[in-house]
Motif scaffolding. Structure first.
Motif, short mmCIF file in Angstrom:
data_model
loop_
_atom_site.label_atom_id
_atom_site.label_comp_id
_atom_site.label_asym_id
_atom_site.label_seq_id
_atom_site.Cartn_x
_atom_site.Cartn_y
_atom_site.Cartn_z
N GLY A 1 52.84 3.20 -16.73
CA GLY A 1 52.89 4.51 -16.33
C GLY A 1 53.10 4.68 -14.75
N MET A 2 53.95 5.60 -14.12
CA MET A 2 53.93 5.84 -13.05
C MET A 2 53.23 6.97 -12.30
SD MET A 2 58.09 5.92 -13.24
CE MET A 2 58.62 6.86 -11.75
N ASP A 3 53.25 8.17 -13.00
CA ASP A 3 52.55 9.31 -12.49
C ASP A 3 52.58 10.38 -13.50
OD1 ASP A 3 55.00 10.81 -12.78
OD2 ASP A 3 55.85 9.64 -10.96
N TRP B 1 57.70 -4.05 -9.46
CA TRP B 1 57.85 -3.05 -8.20
C TRP B 1 57.38 -1.67 -8.72
CZ3 TRP B 1 60.07 1.57 -6.62
CH2 TRP B 1 60.00 1.82 -5.17
N SER B 2 57.48 -1.15 -9.92
CA SER B 2 57.19 0.07 -10.21
C SER B 2 55.89 0.42 -10.42
CB SER B 2 57.80 0.39 -11.69
OG SER B 2 57.15 -0.08 -12.59
N ILE B 3 55.01 -0.57 -10.30
CA ILE B 3 53.65 -0.24 -10.31
C ILE B 3 52.76 -0.66 -9.08
CG2 ILE B 3 53.70 -0.67 -12.94
CD1 ILE B 3 51.73 -3.13 -12.21
N THR B 4 53.60 -0.98 -8.14
CA THR B 4 52.90 -1.27 -6.64
C THR B 4 52.39 -0.20 -5.83
OG1 THR B 4 55.24 -1.14 -5.63
CG2 THR B 4 54.68 -3.19 -6.41
N LYS B 5 51.87 -0.26 -4.95
CA LYS B 5 51.00 0.57 -4.11
C LYS B 5 52.25 1.55 -3.35
CE LYS B 5 46.43 -1.01 -2.85
NZ LYS B 5 45.53 -1.45 -1.79
N GLU B 6 53.27 0.58 -2.94
CA GLU B 6 54.37 1.16 -2.23
C GLU B 6 55.03 2.12 -3.32
OE1 GLU B 6 58.31 -0.08 0.18
OE2 GLU B 6 57.68 -1.21 -1.45
N ALA B 7 55.42 1.99 -4.46
CA ALA B 7 55.81 2.53 -5.26
C ALA B 7 55.04 3.93 -5.41
CB ALA B 7 56.30 2.05 -6.57
N ASN B 8 53.79 3.83 -5.90
CA ASN B 8 52.85 4.97 -6.13
C ASN B 8 52.88 5.92 -5.20
OD1 ASN B 8 50.94 4.92 -9.11
ND2 ASN B 8 51.90 2.65 -8.39
N GLU B 9 52.88 5.45 -3.95
CA GLU B 9 52.91 6.17 -2.46
C GLU B 9 54.09 6.86 -2.67
OE1 GLU B 9 50.32 3.18 0.61
OE2 GLU B 9 52.48 3.30 0.55
N MET B 10 55.23 6.48 -3.16
CA MET B 10 56.64 7.47 -3.25
C MET B 10 56.48 8.40 -4.16
SD MET B 10 59.19 4.35 -2.63
CE MET B 10 60.81 5.58 -2.50
N TYR B 11 55.86 7.96 -5.39
CA TYR B 11 55.65 8.79 -6.39
C TYR B 11 54.87 10.15 -5.75
CZ TYR B 11 56.59 4.91 -9.41
OH TYR B 11 57.50 3.70 -9.77
N ASN B 12 53.64 9.77 -4.95
CA ASN B 12 52.94 11.01 -4.77
C ASN B 12 53.52 11.97 -3.70
OD1 ASN B 12 49.90 10.98 -2.39
ND2 ASN B 12 50.27 12.22 -4.32
N VAL B 13 54.69 11.67 -3.33
CA VAL B 13 55.42 12.68 -2.37
C VAL B 13 55.42 13.95 -3.11
CG1 VAL B 13 57.79 13.28 -1.32
CG2 VAL B 13 56.58 10.79 -0.89
N PRO C 1 44.85 4.16 -8.84
CA PRO C 1 43.88 5.07 -8.30
C PRO C 1 43.57 4.67 -6.75
CG PRO C 1 43.17 3.68 -10.16
CD PRO C 1 44.41 3.09 -9.85
N GLY C 2 43.32 5.56 -5.92
CA GLY C 2 42.83 5.68 -4.75
C GLY C 2 44.13 6.17 -4.02
N ILE C 3 45.28 6.04 -4.51
CA ILE C 3 46.54 6.31 -3.47
C ILE C 3 46.82 7.81 -3.45
CG2 ILE C 3 49.25 5.93 -3.75
CD1 ILE C 3 47.73 3.38 -3.16
N ALA C 4 46.61 8.73 -4.45
CA ALA C 4 46.87 9.85 -4.33
C ALA C 4 46.52 10.83 -3.04
CB ALA C 4 46.99 10.63 -5.64
N LYS C 5 47.11 11.34 -2.31
CA LYS C 5 46.88 12.19 -1.67
C LYS C 5 47.33 13.73 -1.75
CE LYS C 5 47.13 8.85 2.27
NZ LYS C 5 47.80 8.35 3.55
N PRO C 6 46.65 14.80 -1.40
CA PRO C 6 46.93 16.12 -1.72
C PRO C 6 48.41 16.37 -1.59
CG PRO C 6 44.90 16.25 -0.72
CD PRO C 6 45.39 14.64 -0.48
#
Length: 340
Positions: free
Chosen positions: A123-125, A272-284, A292-297
Protein backbone atom coordinates in the motif's frame (compact mmCIF):
# COMPACT_ATOMS: atom_id res chain seq x y z
CA UNK A 1 41.68 6.91 -45.34
CA UNK A 2 42.35 4.08 -42.92
CA UNK A 3 42.99 6.54 -40.12
CA UNK A 4 39.79 8.43 -41.03
CA UNK A 5 37.73 5.22 -41.05
CA UNK A 6 39.23 4.14 -37.75
CA UNK A 7 38.36 7.50 -36.20
CA UNK A 8 34.85 7.34 -37.62
CA UNK A 9 34.33 3.84 -36.31
CA UNK A 10 35.63 4.89 -32.90
CA UNK A 11 33.25 7.86 -32.86
CA UNK A 12 30.37 5.62 -33.90
CA UNK A 13 31.24 3.12 -31.19
CA UNK A 14 31.38 5.92 -28.61
CA UNK A 15 27.99 7.24 -29.74
CA UNK A 16 26.54 3.75 -29.67
CA UNK A 17 27.92 3.19 -26.18
CA UNK A 18 26.48 6.51 -24.98
CA UNK A 19 23.14 5.67 -26.54
CA UNK A 20 23.11 2.31 -24.78
CA UNK A 21 24.04 3.95 -21.50
CA UNK A 22 21.03 6.26 -21.76
CA UNK A 23 18.63 3.66 -23.12
CA UNK A 24 15.46 3.63 -21.05
CA UNK A 25 13.19 0.80 -20.05
CA UNK A 26 9.63 1.97 -20.56
CA UNK A 27 7.09 0.83 -17.99
CA UNK A 28 3.39 0.88 -18.76
CA UNK A 29 1.80 1.75 -15.43
CA UNK A 30 -1.95 1.51 -14.89
CA UNK A 31 -3.18 3.87 -12.20
CA UNK A 32 -6.19 5.49 -10.56
CA UNK A 33 -4.12 8.09 -8.70
CA UNK A 34 -5.63 11.56 -8.83
CA UNK A 35 -4.42 13.16 -12.07
CA UNK A 36 -3.08 16.20 -10.22
CA UNK A 37 -0.38 14.03 -8.61
CA UNK A 38 0.85 12.00 -11.58
CA UNK A 39 3.49 14.41 -12.87
CA UNK A 40 5.27 14.88 -9.55
CA UNK A 41 5.41 11.12 -8.86
CA UNK A 42 6.73 10.44 -12.36
CA UNK A 43 9.33 13.21 -12.25
CA UNK A 44 10.64 12.25 -8.81
CA UNK A 45 10.90 8.54 -9.61
CA UNK A 46 12.52 9.11 -13.00
CA UNK A 47 15.04 11.55 -11.52
CA UNK A 48 16.19 8.76 -9.18
CA UNK A 49 15.97 6.12 -11.94
CA UNK A 50 16.95 7.82 -15.22
CA UNK A 51 17.09 4.47 -16.99
CA UNK A 52 13.33 3.95 -16.51
CA UNK A 53 10.46 5.87 -18.10
CA UNK A 54 6.95 5.70 -16.66
CA UNK A 55 4.06 5.78 -19.14
CA UNK A 56 0.77 6.31 -17.31
CA UNK A 57 -2.57 4.83 -18.28
CA UNK A 58 -5.14 6.40 -15.95
CA UNK A 59 -8.81 5.80 -15.24
CA UNK A 60 -11.12 5.44 -12.25
CA UNK A 61 -10.74 2.32 -10.11
CA UNK A 62 -13.73 0.40 -11.43
CA UNK A 63 -12.87 1.08 -15.05
CA UNK A 64 -9.21 0.22 -14.48
CA UNK A 65 -10.11 -3.02 -12.69
CA UNK A 66 -12.39 -4.06 -15.56
CA UNK A 67 -9.65 -3.20 -18.08
CA UNK A 68 -7.07 -5.30 -16.26
CA UNK A 69 -9.44 -8.28 -16.02
CA UNK A 70 -10.29 -7.98 -19.72
CA UNK A 71 -6.58 -8.11 -20.53
CA UNK A 72 -5.92 -11.12 -18.30
CA UNK A 73 -4.80 -13.35 -21.18
CA UNK A 74 -2.84 -10.58 -22.91
CA UNK A 75 -1.56 -8.18 -20.23
CA UNK A 76 -0.65 -4.69 -21.41
CA UNK A 77 0.53 -3.25 -18.09
CA UNK A 78 3.82 -3.87 -16.30
CA UNK A 79 2.77 -2.35 -12.97
CA UNK A 80 -0.42 -1.25 -11.27
CA UNK A 81 0.38 1.74 -9.06
CA UNK A 82 -2.31 3.47 -7.05
CA UNK A 83 -5.33 1.20 -7.52
CA UNK A 84 -7.59 -0.02 -4.70
CA UNK A 85 -6.24 -2.92 -2.65
CA UNK A 86 -9.59 -4.72 -3.04
CA UNK A 87 -9.12 -4.59 -6.81
CA UNK A 88 -5.60 -5.97 -6.49
CA UNK A 89 -6.89 -8.78 -4.28
CA UNK A 90 -9.29 -9.64 -7.08
CA UNK A 91 -6.41 -9.70 -9.58
CA UNK A 92 -4.41 -11.80 -7.12
CA UNK A 93 -7.22 -14.38 -6.99
CA UNK A 94 -7.04 -14.58 -10.80
CA UNK A 95 -3.28 -15.27 -10.70
CA UNK A 96 -2.49 -11.97 -12.38
CA UNK A 97 0.04 -10.55 -9.90
CA UNK A 98 3.76 -11.25 -9.47
CA UNK A 99 4.53 -11.62 -5.74
CA UNK A 100 7.35 -9.38 -4.62
CA UNK A 101 8.63 -8.16 -1.25
CA UNK A 102 10.12 -4.71 -1.92
CA UNK A 103 13.12 -3.54 0.06
CA UNK A 104 11.90 -2.09 3.37
CA UNK A 105 8.43 -3.64 3.27
CA UNK A 106 8.84 -4.71 6.92
CA UNK A 107 8.77 -1.02 7.90
CA UNK A 108 5.22 -0.49 6.62
CA UNK A 109 2.04 -0.64 8.70
CA UNK A 110 0.91 -4.29 8.22
CA UNK A 111 -2.61 -3.27 7.16
CA UNK A 112 -1.01 -1.78 4.04
CA UNK A 113 0.69 -5.05 3.04
CA UNK A 114 -0.83 -8.16 1.46
CA UNK A 115 -0.93 -11.01 4.00
CA UNK A 116 0.81 -13.52 1.70
CA UNK A 117 4.56 -14.15 1.82
CA UNK A 118 5.93 -12.66 -0.35
CA UNK A 119 3.14 -10.09 -0.69
CA UNK A 120 1.33 -9.61 -3.98
CA UNK A 121 0.63 -5.92 -3.28
CA UNK A 122 1.88 -3.14 -1.03
CA UNK A 123 0.00 0.00 0.00
CA UNK A 124 0.75 3.68 -0.40
CA UNK A 125 -1.89 5.59 1.51
CA UNK A 126 -5.53 5.48 2.53
CA UNK A 127 -8.40 7.48 1.13
CA UNK A 128 -11.20 7.88 3.64
CA UNK A 129 -14.90 8.42 2.95
CA UNK A 130 -16.17 11.90 3.79
CA UNK A 131 -18.96 14.29 2.86
CA UNK A 132 -18.27 17.59 1.12
CA UNK A 133 -20.99 19.99 2.26
CA UNK A 134 -21.55 23.33 0.55
CA UNK A 135 -22.44 25.72 3.35
CA UNK A 136 -23.63 28.58 1.12
CA UNK A 137 -25.99 26.45 -0.99
CA UNK A 138 -27.25 24.71 2.14
CA UNK A 139 -28.03 28.02 3.81
CA UNK A 140 -29.97 29.20 0.75
CA UNK A 141 -32.13 26.08 0.99
CA UNK A 142 -32.48 26.17 4.77
CA UNK A 143 -30.68 22.85 5.21
CA UNK A 144 -28.76 21.67 8.26
CA UNK A 145 -25.51 19.70 7.98
CA UNK A 146 -25.76 15.91 8.31
CA UNK A 147 -23.95 14.28 11.21
CA UNK A 148 -24.29 10.65 10.16
CA UNK A 149 -24.65 8.49 7.08
CA UNK A 150 -28.24 7.76 7.97
CA UNK A 151 -29.01 11.48 8.13
CA UNK A 152 -28.60 11.46 4.34
CA UNK A 153 -31.99 9.73 4.03
CA UNK A 154 -33.82 12.74 5.55
CA UNK A 155 -36.45 14.22 3.19
CA UNK A 156 -34.81 17.66 3.38
CA UNK A 157 -31.88 16.40 1.27
CA UNK A 158 -34.00 15.09 -1.62
CA UNK A 159 -32.23 15.91 -4.87
CA UNK A 160 -29.25 17.44 -3.08
CA UNK A 161 -26.90 14.43 -2.75
CA UNK A 162 -24.43 13.12 -5.32
CA UNK A 163 -22.28 10.01 -4.83
CA UNK A 164 -20.02 7.80 -6.96
CA UNK A 165 -21.24 4.69 -8.78
CA UNK A 166 -19.41 1.75 -7.14
CA UNK A 167 -19.13 -0.09 -10.45
CA UNK A 168 -16.87 2.61 -11.87
CA UNK A 169 -15.46 4.25 -8.73
CA UNK A 170 -13.37 2.72 -5.97
CA UNK A 171 -14.70 5.40 -3.64
CA UNK A 172 -18.25 4.32 -4.41
CA UNK A 173 -17.37 0.69 -3.75
CA UNK A 174 -15.66 1.43 -0.44
CA UNK A 175 -18.81 3.31 0.64
CA UNK A 176 -21.16 0.44 -0.19
CA UNK A 177 -18.92 -2.30 1.21
CA UNK A 178 -18.34 -0.26 4.37
CA UNK A 179 -22.08 0.30 4.91
CA UNK A 180 -22.68 -3.44 4.65
CA UNK A 181 -19.88 -4.12 7.15
CA UNK A 182 -21.12 -1.42 9.55
CA UNK A 183 -24.89 -1.89 9.36
CA UNK A 184 -25.29 -5.52 8.32
CA UNK A 185 -26.57 -6.55 4.89
CA UNK A 186 -30.32 -6.00 5.35
CA UNK A 187 -30.01 -2.64 7.11
CA UNK A 188 -27.37 -1.46 4.64
CA UNK A 189 -29.55 -2.10 1.60
CA UNK A 190 -32.50 -0.50 3.37
CA UNK A 191 -30.32 2.55 4.05
CA UNK A 192 -29.22 2.67 0.41
CA UNK A 193 -32.86 2.45 -0.71
CA UNK A 194 -33.59 5.55 1.39
CA UNK A 195 -30.43 7.30 0.20
CA UNK A 196 -31.37 6.59 -3.42
CA UNK A 197 -34.53 8.63 -2.98
CA UNK A 198 -32.36 11.69 -2.27
CA UNK A 199 -29.68 11.08 -4.90
CA UNK A 200 -29.53 13.55 -7.79
CA UNK A 201 -26.95 11.49 -9.70
CA UNK A 202 -24.31 8.79 -9.37
CA UNK A 203 -21.00 9.87 -10.91
CA UNK A 204 -18.26 7.74 -12.44
CA UNK A 205 -15.52 9.44 -10.41
CA UNK A 206 -14.91 9.36 -6.68
CA UNK A 207 -13.70 12.96 -6.50
CA UNK A 208 -16.39 14.45 -8.76
CA UNK A 209 -19.15 14.66 -6.09
CA UNK A 210 -16.85 16.78 -3.91
CA UNK A 211 -15.88 18.95 -6.86
CA UNK A 212 -19.57 19.43 -7.65
CA UNK A 213 -20.27 20.45 -4.05
CA UNK A 214 -17.33 22.84 -4.13
CA UNK A 215 -18.71 24.44 -7.32
CA UNK A 216 -22.22 24.76 -5.88
CA UNK A 217 -23.63 22.17 -8.29
CA UNK A 218 -24.91 20.09 -5.37
CA UNK A 219 -25.11 20.53 -1.61
CA UNK A 220 -23.66 17.19 -0.49
CA UNK A 221 -21.00 15.23 -2.32
CA UNK A 222 -20.28 11.74 -0.99
CA UNK A 223 -16.57 11.53 -1.69
CA UNK A 224 -13.29 11.29 0.23
CA UNK A 225 -11.04 13.62 2.15
CA UNK A 226 -8.40 14.41 -0.52
CA UNK A 227 -10.57 16.46 -2.94
CA UNK A 228 -12.26 18.09 0.05
CA UNK A 229 -8.96 19.41 1.38
CA UNK A 230 -7.98 20.60 -2.10
CA UNK A 231 -11.30 22.38 -2.57
CA UNK A 232 -11.08 24.15 0.78
CA UNK A 233 -7.50 25.17 0.04
CA UNK A 234 -8.78 26.76 -3.18
CA UNK A 235 -11.39 28.70 -1.22
CA UNK A 236 -14.51 26.61 -1.82
CA UNK A 237 -17.27 27.14 0.77
CA UNK A 238 -17.42 23.54 1.95
CA UNK A 239 -17.20 21.67 5.21
CA UNK A 240 -15.63 18.21 5.25
CA UNK A 241 -17.81 15.93 7.36
CA UNK A 242 -16.80 12.50 8.66
CA UNK A 243 -20.06 10.73 9.59
CA UNK A 244 -20.34 9.64 13.21
CA UNK A 245 -20.81 5.92 12.44
CA UNK A 246 -17.30 5.81 10.98
CA UNK A 247 -15.84 6.02 7.49
CA UNK A 248 -15.03 3.32 5.04
CA UNK A 249 -11.59 3.55 3.53
CA UNK A 250 -9.43 1.99 0.91
CA UNK A 251 -5.70 1.59 0.46
CA UNK A 252 -4.13 2.81 -2.75
CA UNK A 253 -1.76 0.00 -3.59
CA UNK A 254 0.90 -1.16 -6.00
CA UNK A 255 1.60 -4.50 -7.66
CA UNK A 256 3.56 -6.07 -10.50
CA UNK A 257 1.61 -7.74 -13.30
CA UNK A 258 2.65 -11.38 -13.73
CA UNK A 259 4.59 -12.05 -16.91
CA UNK A 260 5.96 -8.55 -17.39
CA UNK A 261 8.98 -8.43 -19.66
CA UNK A 262 10.37 -5.59 -17.54
CA UNK A 263 10.49 -7.28 -14.15
CA UNK A 264 13.67 -5.61 -12.86
CA UNK A 265 12.43 -2.12 -13.69
CA UNK A 266 9.00 -2.95 -12.25
CA UNK A 267 10.64 -4.04 -8.99
CA UNK A 268 12.56 -0.75 -8.82
CA UNK A 269 9.30 1.16 -9.13
CA UNK A 270 7.67 -0.87 -6.36
CA UNK A 271 10.79 -0.43 -4.20
CA UNK A 272 10.54 3.33 -4.64
CA UNK A 273 6.78 3.39 -4.02
CA UNK A 274 7.21 2.41 -0.36
CA UNK A 275 10.18 4.65 0.51
CA UNK A 276 10.03 7.46 3.05
CA UNK A 277 10.39 9.94 0.19
CA UNK A 278 7.38 8.52 -1.65
CA UNK A 279 5.28 8.42 1.52
CA UNK A 280 6.15 12.04 2.24
CA UNK A 281 4.83 12.86 -1.21
CA UNK A 282 1.61 10.92 -0.58
CA UNK A 283 1.18 12.91 2.64
CA UNK A 284 0.86 16.15 0.67
CA UNK A 285 -2.80 15.26 0.16
CA UNK A 286 -3.44 12.12 2.19
CA UNK A 287 -3.49 12.24 5.96
CA UNK A 288 -2.91 8.48 6.34
CA UNK A 289 0.09 6.83 4.68
CA UNK A 290 1.60 3.36 4.80
CA UNK A 291 4.92 4.29 6.42
CA UNK A 292 4.42 4.87 10.18
CA UNK A 293 5.66 8.14 11.61
CA UNK A 294 5.69 9.96 8.26
CA UNK A 295 2.24 11.51 8.17
CA UNK A 296 1.91 15.13 9.21
CA UNK A 297 -1.43 16.93 9.51
CA UNK A 298 -2.93 17.96 6.19
CA UNK A 299 -4.35 21.47 5.97
CA UNK A 300 -8.16 21.56 6.40
CA UNK A 301 -8.31 17.97 7.64
CA UNK A 302 -8.62 16.80 11.28
CA UNK A 303 -5.60 15.18 12.89
CA UNK A 304 -7.58 12.18 14.14
CA UNK A 305 -8.62 10.71 10.77
CA UNK A 306 -7.27 7.22 11.67
CA UNK A 307 -9.78 7.09 14.53
CA UNK A 308 -12.62 7.63 12.03
CA UNK A 309 -11.63 4.66 9.85
CA UNK A 310 -13.66 1.47 10.30
CA UNK A 311 -12.09 -1.96 10.68
CA UNK A 312 -12.18 -2.71 6.97
CA UNK A 313 -12.04 -6.33 5.83
CA UNK A 314 -10.39 -6.08 2.42
CA UNK A 315 -10.54 -9.83 1.81
CA UNK A 316 -14.31 -9.87 2.47
CA UNK A 317 -14.85 -6.84 0.26
CA UNK A 318 -12.85 -8.37 -2.59
CA UNK A 319 -14.54 -11.77 -2.31
CA UNK A 320 -18.01 -10.22 -2.32
CA UNK A 321 -17.31 -7.45 -4.81
CA UNK A 322 -19.03 -9.04 -7.80
CA UNK A 323 -22.25 -9.81 -5.93
CA UNK A 324 -22.35 -6.38 -4.25
CA UNK A 325 -21.89 -4.54 -7.54
CA UNK A 326 -24.52 -6.64 -9.32
CA UNK A 327 -27.10 -5.92 -6.59
CA UNK A 328 -26.28 -2.23 -6.56
CA UNK A 329 -26.54 -2.04 -10.34
CA UNK A 330 -29.94 -3.71 -10.33
CA UNK A 331 -31.32 -1.37 -7.68
CA UNK A 332 -29.86 2.05 -8.41
CA UNK A 333 -28.11 2.38 -11.78
CA UNK A 334 -31.01 4.32 -13.33
CA UNK A 335 -29.66 7.52 -11.76
CA UNK A 336 -26.10 7.08 -12.98
CA UNK A 337 -24.61 9.75 -15.20
CA UNK A 338 -23.94 8.71 -18.81
CA UNK A 339 -20.50 7.17 -19.18
CA UNK A 340 -17.84 9.13 -21.00
Amino acid sequence: MTTYRAAALAAFATALSASAAFAQTELTVYTSIEAVDLDRYKQTFEAANPDIKVNWVRDSTGVMTAKLLAEKDNPQADVVWGVAATSLLLLKSEGMLEPYAPAGVDKLDPKFVDSSTPPSWVGMDAYVAALCYNTIEAEKLGLTPPKSWKDLTKPEYKGHVVMPNPNSSGTGFLDVSAWIQMFGEDDAWAFMDGLHENIAAYTHSGSKPCKMAAAGETVIGVSFEFPGANAKKAGAPIDIIFPEEGSGWEAEATAIIAGTANLEAAQKLVDWSITKEANEMYNVGYAVVAYPGIAKPVEHLPEDIPSKMIENDFEWAANNRKAILAEWQKRYDAKSEPKG
